[in-house]
Design an enzyme around this catalytic site. Structure first.
Site, mmCIF file in Angstrom:
data_model
loop_
_atom_site.group_PDB
_atom_site.id
_atom_site.type_symbol
_atom_site.label_atom_id
_atom_site.label_comp_id
_atom_site.label_asym_id
_atom_site.label_seq_id
_atom_site.Cartn_x
_atom_site.Cartn_y
_atom_site.Cartn_z
ATOM 1 C CG ASP A 142 -16.957 5.181 3.811
ATOM 2 O OD1 ASP A 142 -16.610 4.512 4.796
ATOM 3 O OD2 ASP A 142 -17.792 6.095 3.867
ATOM 4 C CG ASP A 143 -12.461 1.275 4.097
ATOM 5 O OD1 ASP A 143 -11.272 1.602 3.974
ATOM 6 O OD2 ASP A 143 -13.102 1.418 5.154
ATOM 7 C CB CYS A 180 -0.953 -0.015 1.195
ATOM 8 S SG CYS A 180 -2.328 -1.170 0.988
ATOM 9 C CE LYS A 223 -4.414 3.837 -0.523
ATOM 10 N NZ LYS A 223 -5.291 3.545 0.635
#
Length: 347
Positions: A49-50, A16, A19
């Site tokens: 949100d996810d 991650c 990103k």
């Protein structure tokens, strides 16, 4: 002799940490049309949100997400397992139950052997099987760097949907996994993480956040998000902005992987950690004189990190016991939410 290249040597970033910086992402999305013109779209891009959520009928919401990245470990199977766990986590973070996945694959086929690519896919399928879902298809391309992830579909009842924007003043904040994944991955890149540390990191990053489905059935759990590439501060800020609250985090209570502080103090950090702070540091108040290496723990990008849970304060103790019993031994109450301008105060 192993003639295959290290997976991490083929990627400019990993996990991650790949990103886009939060500030860049917000700028790119700023001019996008308002998705809420569709009344059945309960969650779109407006609250960071996810996953996206579409209400089908009075009983059913469909949750859709996609997540992929470059390798942060050299073992192909572990890379597949971590990437799949991370992608499925978005469904759990919304309070949903995953039902199927599609594979996303980009590989430098002139540099990786077919058996390595098969192991990546097998690792992903292994985690999907653990989550009780099939890999029902996917798409692949020849790419200059190895990329793998999933698009995942899930379901939930509308009453069990949990957004990061629904935290309330007075809520206790719980984090379910230790921080330090990005710091460990930086150490891997430089050959400074031993086998024990690698095993600890992989175990954390491949632990499914399936507890989110159960948490969403509780009225005293108000908001859930997973902590990934923007670090605990970045994802905490998404909660603070969405709910219009100020979060207070206790630095000494943040759970860490066993060598995270040691490695951070030794200077191991990802470029994403620095980009994260540059993107949102103005919205964070830190203790005076905080060393840079301690700040790095707060901005460290987590790959397949834990859930950040906002729950009614009286329920926090019991919930913490249940989380630890469910396989999250590092779960900790790390702070609280309060009325005030959106932001984070670290104490």
């Amino acid at each position: 002799m192993n003639e295959h290249p290290r997976l991490t040597s083929l990627a400019h970033g990993g996990g991650c940490g790949c990103k886009l910086a939060p500030s860049v992402l917000r700028e790119l999305l700023a001019g996008q049309p308002v998705a809420q013109a569709f009344p059945q779209l309960l969650v779109g891009t407006e609250t960071a949100d996810d996953a996206a959520v579409w209400q089908v009928d009075a009983q059913t919401c469909v949750i859709a997400t996609t997540d992929f990245f470059m390798p942060m470990v050299d073992d192909p199977r572990d890379f597949g397992r971590i990437a799949a766990t991370n992608a499925i986590s978005d469904i759990y973070a919304m309070g949903g139950r995953p039902i199927m996945a599609l594979a996303i694959l980009g590989m430098p086929i002139d540099k990786l052997a077919p058996e390595q690519i098969r192991q990546i896919l097998e690792g992903g399928r292994e985690i999907c099987a653990e989550a009780g879902i099939p890999v029902a298809g996917g798409h692949s391309i020849d790419a200059p760097e190895p990329i793998y992830g999933l698009a995942v579909i899930g379901l939930c009842h509308p009453s069990e949907l949990r957004r990061n924007a629904d935290a309330r003043p007075g809520d206790a904040l719980i984090l379910t996994k230790g921080l330090g994944i990005g710091i460990y991955s930086a150490a891997i890149k430089k050959g400074a993480l031993d086998a024990e540390g690698l095993a600890e990191m992989v175990a954390s990053a491949t632990r499914l956040n399936r507890i989110g489905t159960d948490l969403a059935k509780r009225d005293d759990v108000h908001a859930i998000t997973d902590v990934t590439g923007f670090g605990i501060l970045g994802h905490g800020l998404e909660v603070a902005r969405g709910a219009g609250l100020r979060l207070r985090l206790r630095l000494n209570d943040l759970p860490l992987l066993s060598r995270a502080a040691e490695l951070a103090e030794a200077g191991f950090a990802t470029g994403a950690s620095t980009r994260n702070w540059a993107a949102y540091g103005a919205e964070v108040t830190l203790p005076e004189g905080l060393p840079i290496w301690k700040r790095a723990l707060l901005t460290d990008p987590q790959t397949s990190g834990g859930l950040l849970i906002a729950c009614a304060a009286p329920a926090a103790g019991q919930l913490l016991d249940e989380l630890r019993a469910a396989g999250f031994p590092l779960a900790t109450i790390i702070g609280s939410a309060e009325a005030g301008p959106p932001g984070i105060v670290v104490e």
